[in-house]
Each structure stands twice: as C-alpha cells, then as structure tokens.
Design an enzyme around this catalytic site. Sequence first.
Site, PDB file in Angstrom:
ATOM      1  N   SER A  20      -3.633  -3.040  -0.629  1.00 26.72           N
ATOM      2  CA  SER A  20      -2.534  -3.815  -0.041  1.00 26.72           C
ATOM      3  C   SER A  20      -3.012  -5.238   0.230  1.00 26.72           C
ATOM      4  O   SER A  20      -4.101  -5.434   0.777  1.00 26.72           O
ATOM      5  CB  SER A  20      -2.106  -3.146   1.260  1.00 26.72           C
ATOM      6  OG  SER A  20      -1.123  -3.915   1.886  1.00 26.72           O
ATOM      7  N   GLY A  67       0.817  -1.209   0.000  1.00 27.64           N
ATOM      8  CA  GLY A  67       0.000   0.000   0.000  1.00 27.64           C
ATOM      9  C   GLY A  67       0.855   1.265   0.000  1.00 27.64           C
ATOM     10  O   GLY A  67       0.529   2.244  -0.671  1.00 27.64           O
ATOM     11  N   THR A  68       1.951   1.239   0.748  1.00 31.21           N
ATOM     12  CA  THR A  68       2.807   2.426   0.845  1.00 31.21           C
ATOM     13  C   THR A  68       3.374   2.790  -0.525  1.00 31.21           C
ATOM     14  O   THR A  68       3.341   3.955  -0.934  1.00 31.21           O
ATOM     15  CB  THR A  68       3.960   2.162   1.840  1.00 31.21           C
ATOM     16  OG1 THR A  68       3.377   1.854   3.108  1.00 31.21           O
ATOM     17  CG2 THR A  68       4.878   3.353   1.969  1.00 31.21           C
ATOM     18  N   GLN A 127      -7.780  -0.083   3.508  1.00 29.28           N
ATOM     19  CA  GLN A 127      -8.598  -0.687   4.573  1.00 29.28           C
ATOM     20  C   GLN A 127      -9.960  -1.167   4.080  1.00 29.28           C
ATOM     21  O   GLN A 127     -10.683  -1.824   4.832  1.00 29.28           O
ATOM     22  CB  GLN A 127      -8.787   0.299   5.736  1.00 29.28           C
ATOM     23  CG  GLN A 127      -7.502   0.570   6.523  1.00 29.28           C
ATOM     24  CD  GLN A 127      -7.006  -0.646   7.317  1.00 29.28           C
ATOM     25  OE1 GLN A 127      -7.763  -1.556   7.643  1.00 29.28           O
ATOM     26  NE2 GLN A 127      -5.716  -0.675   7.618  1.00 29.28           N
ATOM     27  N   HIS A 181      -1.787  -7.596   2.309  1.00 26.19           N
ATOM     28  CA  HIS A 181      -1.777  -8.179   3.667  1.00 26.19           C
ATOM     29  C   HIS A 181      -2.898  -7.678   4.562  1.00 26.19           C
ATOM     30  O   HIS A 181      -3.022  -8.085   5.703  1.00 26.19           O
ATOM     31  CB  HIS A 181      -0.401  -7.995   4.340  1.00 26.19           C
ATOM     32  CG  HIS A 181      -0.088  -6.606   4.815  1.00 26.19           C
ATOM     33  ND1 HIS A 181      -0.104  -6.269   6.147  1.00 26.19           N
ATOM     34  CD2 HIS A 181       0.267  -5.486   4.145  1.00 26.19           C
ATOM     35  CE1 HIS A 181       0.248  -4.994   6.274  1.00 26.19           C
ATOM     36  NE2 HIS A 181       0.475  -4.503   5.073  1.00 26.19           N
ATOM     37  N   ASN A 234      -7.807   4.045   8.792  1.00 26.97           N
ATOM     38  CA  ASN A 234      -7.289   2.833   9.422  1.00 26.97           C
ATOM     39  C   ASN A 234      -7.352   2.879  10.944  1.00 26.97           C
ATOM     40  O   ASN A 234      -7.327   1.843  11.592  1.00 26.97           O
ATOM     41  CB  ASN A 234      -5.841   2.586   8.984  1.00 26.97           C
ATOM     42  CG  ASN A 234      -4.987   3.829   9.058  1.00 26.97           C
ATOM     43  OD1 ASN A 234      -5.279   4.830   8.405  1.00 26.97           O
ATOM     44  ND2 ASN A 234      -3.958   3.785   9.854  1.00 26.97           N
ATOM     45  N   CYS A 294       2.146   1.839  12.703  1.00 30.59           N
ATOM     46  CA  CYS A 294       3.346   2.672  12.634  1.00 30.59           C
ATOM     47  C   CYS A 294       3.421   3.613  13.818  1.00 30.59           C
ATOM     48  O   CYS A 294       4.478   3.826  14.385  1.00 30.59           O
ATOM     49  CB  CYS A 294       3.343   3.508  11.352  1.00 30.59           C
ATOM     50  SG  CYS A 294       2.549   2.704   9.997  1.00 30.59           S
ATOM     51  N   THR A 318      11.997  -7.570 -11.136  1.00 24.86           N
ATOM     52  CA  THR A 318      11.401  -8.902 -11.294  1.00 24.86           C
ATOM     53  C   THR A 318      10.220  -9.029 -10.331  1.00 24.86           C
ATOM     54  O   THR A 318      10.327  -8.694  -9.155  1.00 24.86           O
ATOM     55  CB  THR A 318      12.457  -9.984 -10.996  1.00 24.86           C
ATOM     56  OG1 THR A 318      13.526  -9.788 -11.916  1.00 24.86           O
ATOM     57  CG2 THR A 318      11.880 -11.382 -11.133  1.00 24.86           C
TER      58      THR A 318
HETATM   59  C1  LIG Z   1      -4.876   3.241   5.050  1.00 21.50           C
HETATM   60  C2  LIG Z   1      -3.534   2.636   4.847  1.00 21.50           C
HETATM   61  N1  LIG Z   1      -2.781   3.026   3.805  1.00 21.50           N
HETATM   62  C3  LIG Z   1      -1.581   2.490   3.553  1.00 21.50           C
HETATM   63  C4  LIG Z   1      -1.050   1.510   4.368  1.00 21.50           C
HETATM   64  C5  LIG Z   1       0.287   0.935   4.046  1.00 21.50           C
HETATM   65  O1  LIG Z   1       0.156  -0.342   3.471  1.00 21.50           O
HETATM   66  P1  LIG Z   1       1.390  -1.355   3.432  1.00 21.50           P
HETATM   67  O2  LIG Z   1       1.591  -1.848   4.828  1.00 21.50           O
HETATM   68  O3  LIG Z   1       0.961  -2.447   2.500  1.00 21.50           O
HETATM   69  O4  LIG Z   1       2.567  -0.598   2.914  1.00 21.50           O
HETATM   70  C6  LIG Z   1      -1.788   1.073   5.486  1.00 21.50           C
HETATM   71  C7  LIG Z   1      -1.218   0.083   6.420  1.00 21.50           C
HETATM   72  O5  LIG Z   1      -1.485   0.122   7.608  1.00 21.50           O
HETATM   73  C8  LIG Z   1      -3.064   1.637   5.716  1.00 21.50           C
HETATM   74  O6  LIG Z   1      -3.822   1.253   6.737  1.00 21.50           O
END
Ligand SMILES: Cc1ncc(COP(=O)(O)O)c(C=O)c1O
Length: 423
Positions: free
Chosen positions: A234, A71-72, A214, A236, A151, A360, A272
């Site tokens: 994302s 996601g990041t 989310q 996971h 989130n 985080c 890759t």
């Molecule tokens: C709303 C939101 N955006 C982005 C992310 C980041 O995703 P990733 O952990 O896959 O980098 C998170 C992860 O907690 C999230 O909750």
Amino acid sequence: MKKIYLDYAATTPTDSRVVKAMLPFFTNSFGNPSSIHSFGREGKKAIEEARDKVANLIGAKSEEIIFTSGGTEADNFALKGVASANEKKGNHIITTAIEHHAVIETCKFLEKRGFEIIYLSVDRDGLVSPEDVKKAITDKTILISVMHANNEIGTIEPIKEIAKVIQEENDRRDSSLRSESPSPERNEGRQTISNKQSLLLRSKRLYFHTDAVQTAGHLPLNVDELNVDLLSISSHKLYGPQGVGALYIRKGTRIISFIHGGEQERRRRASTENVPGIVGFGRACGIAKEEMGEEAKRLISLRNRLIKGILERIEEVRFNGHPTQRLPNNVNVSIEFVEGESLLLNLDLAGIAASTGSACSSSTLEPSHVLLAIGLSPEIAHGSLRFTLGRGTTREDINYVLKILPKIVTRLRSMSPLYRKKK
Ligand SMILES: Cc1ncc(COP(=O)(O)O)c(C=O)c1O
C-alpha cells in the site's frame, strides 16, 4: 501546542518529493493513459516508470505488478482471485488469526461461499509456527496467506521458513503428478505437448500470499528470497498518497480478476488508472529503497528508547509483540487498570496522536482480535496503546511522550476503583 504524530502505521504523510512528482499529472499531463494521443502516451509512460520502481523495491519483474486502489484491494484480489481460479483443485485455505481485516473479512466472505478456512493461532509474541502451517496443509489446500508483519503488535513473521514448507509440499505434489504422467512414448502420435507443459496444465500447486503492507518500503523485501507468489503493498504506508497500492503476482500464478471493464493493467484490473497516485507511489518506492536502511536504524533506536522508558516509568505494563523480530517503528503496550480510549483522548489533549490498535478497530469498542490472539484478556487488551514512529519522529518527541504518559496513567488509575482496591 506542539503536535506529535505517532500513528505512522495508520498512514504516513505524503513526502514533499512525492507531491512534487505527482503535481504535473493533475494539470498539464492529465491524459487518459489508454488514449493514443500524446497526452495519453505521457500518462502511460509515467505509469510504466512507476511500475518499474515498485517492482524494483521488491525484486519483482515490472509485468508482475498490478496497481490497485490500496492494500485492501490487493488482499481481496489475491485471495478471491486465487480461490476462484483454483476451486476445482480444492477449497481449503490457510491463514492466521492475526491478519488485517482486509484478509480476515475476505476469508469470511469465501467461507460463506463454500471454502474451508483455517485460522492458525500464534504464540504469545504473535509468531506463526511453520510447523503448524505444515500440519494444516491437506490435499485440498490451494492457498496460504500469512502477513509479513503485523500492523498492531509489529511482529515479523517467518515468511521464508513458511515458504520452505510450502515449497516442499509443492515438490511432493509435482513428483506425484510426474509419476502419474503418461511416458513420452505413450504420447507418440498424439498432440505433441511436452511433459513440462502437461505438468503445468495439471499442476496442483498451492500458492503463497503475504500481506507486506507494513514492511514494504521499511524493510528490504525480495519476492524470490521470500519465495512468495503474491504480495500486497500500500502506497500510503510508505509516504506515498492514499488510495493506491499494488499486488505482486508471480508469473504463472493462476488467478482471475474481479474488476471487469477495459483492458487496463493487462486486463487484470479494469478502470482508468489513478495516474497521479501511481506516479506518487512509484516515487515513494524509489525514495524508500534509497533511504530505508539508515531510517530503520534511526527508528530502532528511538523505538527501543520508548519501550524501555515506558517499562521503567510505569508499573504493570505488558509489552506486546516479539522483542526483536519486530518492525523498527512499532511500540505496543497494555497498561493495566486504564482504558485505551481514555489514554488516547488524554494523549490527544496533550498533542500526541497514537492508536489503540489498527485504525479500523479504533472506531469499535471490540478488543483487538490480534491482542486476544496473543493471549491477552479482553480487559488488558482494552488498555493497549500503539505508538508507531516515522520520518518526522525525533528524540525530543519520544522524551515528551515519556514525560506525559506516566502522568496520564497515574491520573487515570487514581480514578479506577479496581486499581485503588488492589493497592
Ligand atoms: C497489514 C495491513 N494490510 C492491509 C491494510 C489495508 O491497506 P489500505 O489502507 O491501503 O487499504 C493495512 C492498513 O492498515 C494494513 O496495515
């Protein structure tokens, strides 16, 4: 001791059906998808099948999905990519004060490079107002990024309504461009380029990105109904493996890549591919598409039971986030006269895993920017707890939390001089 995991917004366990789908790609089908031999072709085919499943989850076309490391990276790609590709049109970006760090920190980076960023405030429930978005738009605005659901507090944002405001602005820009356009007669004899093409080339369109990390796999999502140009997902967070995600990029969106190298992902993201990860992500999206409806109903009932139980059993608790427009699995409360960290440690000793905010921010002692943005004082924000439920959560788990949490709060408050003074 029984262990209860209530931190599904931080990460979800990989579904066993997903693990099964991934395993062959670590061993027998290990080829590099860029290789032209049969090993490579197998990997390539698996990636394309996964892409179809991810696209299907959000109503997109497969070619509009670019796999990322999570996601990041999807958020970084969307913001930096659109900002860099459109900087000649303008340097103004609108986002909100409650975005995930992946968006906020990217915006801060862009700010240092000359972009002007507006961080819209939210109301006490965490809602962004479409009217505020409208007021913030200027002729220099090139991008708006508003998360689909938060989130930490679980509030679901009015994305469709915000998209409507953006559509109106884009229509206004298109019509002013049309009125400036030379008429077809004046084009006669020159290079033949249709009016539509010419408008597209000079388009001042502003783009709309949403971070749906989310919500994807938890709520029905359709990029056309939401009317967004870019959307981050994302793996996971939806029972797929960690370290893989995707950015949806609507066809025609002006964006530049920032990972250069080979020709993978239509030259939009070199390196890759993470084949086992992508295969798992695809499988997880397929399962979520089928099961999310029933699962959301089950989680809403458990979530409401937990919220009601906490509010009934513990005094001086503030419920955070929107009461109804919220994620099916999110419970966020601020418990006065206790520290969130002490609550977490005591819950952990009792076998319950929760969070004080996003994964985080849990490692810092700073109060969460989201809780401050909805108007909580730093002291109250410090006493906040987030429970996020998931596929493994049972009614017994919720009952256990409701038995243990009030006892922990009573014990911690009995040690708080402030609480004793108040009593
Ligand atoms: C709303 C939101 N955006 C982005 C992310 C980041 O995703 P990733 O952990 O896959 O980098 C998170 C992860 O907690 C999230 O909750």
